[in-house]
Motif scaffolding. Sequence first.
Motif, PDB file in Angstrom:
ATOM      1  N   GLU A 108       0.843  -1.202   0.000  1.00  0.00           N
ATOM      2  CA  GLU A 108       0.000   0.000   0.000  1.00  0.00           C
ATOM      3  C   GLU A 108       0.880   1.255   0.000  1.00  0.00           C
ATOM      4  OE1 GLU A 108      -3.721  -0.209   0.843  1.00  0.00           O
ATOM      5  OE2 GLU A 108      -3.703   1.823   0.051  1.00  0.00           O
ATOM      6  N   GLY A 162       0.403   3.091  -3.323  1.00  0.00           N
ATOM      7  CA  GLY A 162      -0.610   4.115  -3.110  1.00  0.00           C
ATOM      8  C   GLY A 162      -0.367   5.362  -3.950  1.00  0.00           C
ATOM      9  N   ARG A 178      -2.699   6.981  -6.989  1.00  0.00           N
ATOM     10  CA  ARG A 178      -3.168   8.371  -6.970  1.00  0.00           C
ATOM     11  C   ARG A 178      -2.806   9.081  -8.264  1.00  0.00           C
ATOM     12  NH1 ARG A 178      -4.196  11.025  -1.523  1.00  0.00           N
ATOM     13  NH2 ARG A 178      -4.281  12.924  -2.709  1.00  0.00           N
ATOM     14  N   LEU A 217     -10.702   5.626  -6.157  1.00  0.00           N
ATOM     15  CA  LEU A 217      -9.754   5.667  -7.275  1.00  0.00           C
ATOM     16  C   LEU A 217      -9.943   4.478  -8.199  1.00  0.00           C
ATOM     17  CD1 LEU A 217      -6.475   6.673  -5.394  1.00  0.00           C
ATOM     18  CD2 LEU A 217      -8.069   8.161  -6.586  1.00  0.00           C
ATOM     19  N   THR A 241      -9.863   1.251  -3.808  1.00  0.00           N
ATOM     20  CA  THR A 241      -8.848   2.156  -3.262  1.00  0.00           C
ATOM     21  C   THR A 241      -9.465   3.541  -3.155  1.00  0.00           C
ATOM     22  OG1 THR A 241      -7.377   0.970  -4.752  1.00  0.00           O
ATOM     23  CG2 THR A 241      -6.420   2.734  -3.478  1.00  0.00           C
ATOM     24  N   ASP A 283      -8.735   7.813  -1.934  1.00  0.00           N
ATOM     25  CA  ASP A 283      -7.591   8.731  -1.852  1.00  0.00           C
ATOM     26  C   ASP A 283      -7.519   9.458  -0.508  1.00  0.00           C
ATOM     27  OD1 ASP A 283      -9.708  10.406  -2.173  1.00  0.00           O
ATOM     28  OD2 ASP A 283      -8.816  11.632  -3.742  1.00  0.00           O
ATOM     29  N   THR A 329      -3.464   6.828   0.652  1.00  0.00           N
ATOM     30  CA  THR A 329      -4.524   5.978   0.109  1.00  0.00           C
ATOM     31  C   THR A 329      -4.944   4.947   1.146  1.00  0.00           C
ATOM     32  OG1 THR A 329      -2.858   4.503  -0.805  1.00  0.00           O
ATOM     33  CG2 THR A 329      -3.819   6.099  -2.330  1.00  0.00           C
ATOM     34  N   THR A 362      -7.303   1.010   1.399  1.00  0.00           N
ATOM     35  CA  THR A 362      -8.078  -0.024   0.742  1.00  0.00           C
ATOM     36  C   THR A 362      -9.340  -0.270   1.562  1.00  0.00           C
ATOM     37  OG1 THR A 362      -6.059  -1.014  -0.079  1.00  0.00           O
ATOM     38  CG2 THR A 362      -8.024  -2.361  -0.180  1.00  0.00           C
TER      39      THR A 362
END
Lengths: 193, 292
Positions: free
Chosen positions: B42, B46, B50, B123, B136, B138, B168, B170
């Motif tokens: 992540e 991440g 993004r 996202l 995911t 943001d 980010t 999950t």
Amino acid sequence: MRLTGILALLCGVALVLTLQDALLAAVRLPLAAPDLLLAVVGAVAVARGPRAGLVAGFLLGLAADLVPPAAHPVGDQAFVLCLSGYLAGRVATAMRGSVVRPVLLVACLAALAPFLYTALDYAVGGGGFRGVVAAAVASAFYSGLITPFVLPVVGFVLGRGESRGLPTQRSHSRLPGVKTLNRRASAGSTQGL
Amino acid sequence: MRADKGTRLLLAVLLAAAFAMITMDARGGTRSPLRPLRAGGEAAFGPVARTVAGATEPVASFVHGFGHSDADREQIAKLKAENAALREQNETSADARARAAELDKLLHVASVGGYRTVPARVLAFAPRQQGAWSATIDAGTVDGVRPGMTVLDGDGLVGRTVTVGAGTATVLLAADPRCTVGVRTAGAGGPGGGGAVGLATGGGAGELSVQFYDPQADIPIGTPVLTFGSGGGSPFVPGVPLGTVTSVRPTPGALTRTATVKPYVDYGGVQTVGVVLTPPRTDPRDALVPPK
């Protein structure tokens, strides 16, 4: 050489994951999403045989298991893609010819994958989900659609590895899959830069 | 033949390794030994997610017509570019308007329920053919998001956070078969202020199944179902609407009854969500149930 190989492999995996991420972020199709990882693994297996396919599948799957938006048990995608890579390699060595066959092959594997995920879920005490069949059909369709675009790219990248003086081993008798992947990835990273 | 054997052995070893990891992760739950690995993933990916979602690429396709003079072609290209720019502007403002409306709804829910939330944008969704409903968003640790927080939108419950990176997070959606939520039906009466208490499990496409513990409870079709609230407000805060009951039948081989619930939230198309940072001081009861 070994260090650069590993770095190149990491770059290649990161590149594929980024593209899959972009694909997931950009398109929201009903029932399923195009599986770029499966298409790449299928293409590697078709070009290099079952061993390269299963190693590529395991590594890509494991990487995909660890990055967002994955929330399923770690190892799920590694298992399914590893098996898919092996099967693709076995079937592909039996049939050579037009581009239609690899596309059909990837579509068949994409249709098989949802059932494998459900079976794995049941094996660890999960509940499974409704609409597996619809998801399988949609997944086969979408993944089949992107395969013709993935095949030449993977073929070109693998081919560049060959033209750089690395030995060609179509028979993949002594060739460990990792080395194949290294070549693919090293060519991929230079291409990306 | 020998190479064939080696390949098969490699396949067996890798499959066994993958299955061992699955078992370890599935049984381990939140204390899974593989959790740090995922946190690393992540953290590393991440920012990529993004960036990728932020980069909107206007795909302009210019079809060159035959039989046109150079001047014509130039004029066509100019007009096309202008048209594309205008269309993009139009679509962007429409998107912004839709987002503002969603945020407005979210603000209403948050203020009525007394939740302190941080807004976020979805996202990407995980491929649904893998039997996993996750996304995911943001927002991450810099926004105060931690694992095990309720995620909602203007319509109802979206899910809970599982892994959180810097920017980010999950989210495990409520539609996921692995997501279990304690729920109650709306109305006064039994424990928790509601009629019947049960456990909702995601079932994939567009339906949740709720197992109600009380075999005698009166559950009419169309009854709203809300979250019961977990101890300490993690992972679920109380009073978030989940959906309405569409059918009730006895659970095979058990004394409980199972209801099918149609969720308020469309789990394939959530755009703007809110992460509940602090649970409400008092249970909002049925304040958030949408009027019929």
